[in-house]
Design an enzyme around this catalytic site. Structure first.
Site, PDB file in Angstrom:
ATOM      1  N   GLY A   1       0.796  -1.225   0.000  1.00 17.24           N
ATOM      2  CA  GLY A   1       0.000   0.000   0.000  1.00 17.24           C
ATOM      3  C   GLY A   1       0.826   1.272   0.000  1.00 17.24           C
ATOM      4  O   GLY A   1       0.285   2.368  -0.016  1.00 17.24           O
ATOM      5  N   GLN A   2       2.142   1.123   0.034  1.00 20.39           N
ATOM      6  CA  GLN A   2       2.954   2.331   0.086  1.00 20.39           C
ATOM      7  C   GLN A   2       2.803   3.140  -1.196  1.00 20.39           C
ATOM      8  O   GLN A   2       2.557   2.589  -2.250  1.00 20.39           O
ATOM      9  CB  GLN A   2       4.441   1.996   0.268  1.00 20.39           C
ATOM     10  CG  GLN A   2       4.756   1.228   1.526  1.00 20.39           C
ATOM     11  CD  GLN A   2       4.639  -0.274   1.307  1.00 20.39           C
ATOM     12  OE1 GLN A   2       4.108  -0.714   0.282  1.00 20.39           O
ATOM     13  NE2 GLN A   2       5.094  -1.040   2.267  1.00 20.39           N
ATOM     14  N   GLN A   3       2.998   4.433  -1.040  1.00 14.72           N
ATOM     15  CA  GLN A   3       2.834   5.344  -2.170  1.00 14.72           C
ATOM     16  C   GLN A   3       3.544   4.840  -3.431  1.00 14.72           C
ATOM     17  O   GLN A   3       2.965   4.809  -4.505  1.00 14.72           O
ATOM     18  CB  GLN A   3       3.392   6.722  -1.790  1.00 14.72           C
ATOM     19  CG  GLN A   3       2.931   7.847  -2.715  1.00 14.72           C
ATOM     20  CD  GLN A   3       1.491   8.241  -2.449  1.00 14.72           C
ATOM     21  OE1 GLN A   3       1.086   8.400  -1.308  1.00 14.72           O
ATOM     22  NE2 GLN A   3       0.714   8.370  -3.506  1.00 14.72           N
TER      23      GLN A   3
ATOM     24  N   MET B   1       4.232   1.961  -4.371  1.00 14.36           N
ATOM     25  CA  MET B   1       3.690   0.737  -4.950  1.00 14.36           C
ATOM     26  C   MET B   1       2.373   0.973  -5.677  1.00 14.36           C
ATOM     27  O   MET B   1       1.938   0.143  -6.451  1.00 14.36           O
ATOM     28  CB  MET B   1       3.441  -0.295  -3.846  1.00 14.36           C
ATOM     29  CG  MET B   1       4.681  -0.877  -3.208  1.00 14.36           C
ATOM     30  SD  MET B   1       5.694  -1.729  -4.419  1.00 14.36           S
ATOM     31  CE  MET B   1       4.553  -3.028  -4.903  1.00 14.36           C
TER      32      MET B   1
END
Ligand code: G3D
Ligand code: MG
Length: 194
Positions: free
Chosen positions: A67-69, A71
């Site tokens: 969910g990281q930016q 990704m």
């Protein structure tokens, strides 16, 4: 002219795309799924993807693409083959609720997910002040955004596992239904082009 009957092959596997902001609880959920179910494989295919097969007669393969930016741009690559979307929300984090809602809305605009069923997991129900499933449904405007597909908002706690078997059951039903419908529409297209 007679009716054409097409025998469906039995649906045995579905790809579930798992999305949600970082810290929503996706990895914890996968861990819980893994150790709760008997049959599983976790192939290492590099990248930030987790594949987990659950159940004996039917396989749900979860793709946790992170969910990281950084990704988020890669999400689209996984949408095309998705038979279900599991969207995880940290129900206790009111500060990031709006950000999560925006991501949810954005992802549902994707053409590939047009009729893909959606389960929203209202996670972290154990924490004080966590919004309940009804409140998450309302805040995320789920009824409106998912009006043309099967959807359900399931309250859960990834740590204790509460609500997870209900979510898996519903996900299985929805995904099977979706795959059959997809097969039928492909068959009709094939017949039309005959
Ligand atoms: P992510 O994979 O979506 O980024 P993680 O999220 O699974 O890594 O979870 C982020 C943090 O939230 C973890 O805590 C994890 O233990 C916690 N968490 C996940 N689900 C629940 C839940 O249902 N209830 C509570 N109370 N916590 C949960 P840490 O401390 O390791 O960062
Ligand atoms: Mg994670």
């Amino acid at each position: 002219m007679g009716l054409q009957h097409t025998k469906h092959s039995e649906v045995k596997q579905a790809n579930i795309l798992m999305l949600g902001l970082d810290s929503a609880g996706k990895s914890t959920l996968l861990y819980k799924f893994k150790y709760k179910d008997v049959f599983l494989t976790v192939p290492t295919i590099g990248f930030n993807v987790d594949m987990i097969d659950t159940r004996k007669d039917f396989t749900l393969t979860f793709w946790d693409v992170g969910g990281q930016q950084k990704m988020r741009r890669s999400w689209c690559n996984f949408l095309e083959n998705a038979d279900g979307l599991l969207y995880v929300v940290d129900s206790s984090d009111k500060r990031r609720l709006e950000e999560s809602k925006k991501e949810f809305e954005l992802i549902l605009k994707n053409e590939f997910l047009k009729s893909v069923p959606v389960i929203v997991l209202a996670n972290k129900q154990d924490l004080p002040g966590a919004l309940n499933a009804e409140e998450i449904t309302r805040r995320f405007n789920v009824k409106k955004h998912c009006s043309n597909k099967n959807w359900y908002v399931q309250p859960c706690c990834a740590i204790t596992g509460a609500g997870l078997s209900e979510a898996l059951q519903r996900l299985t039903t929805f995904a099977k239904h979706y795959i059959r419908a997809k097969e039928t529409s492909t068959t009709f297209k094939e017949i039309e082009t005959l």
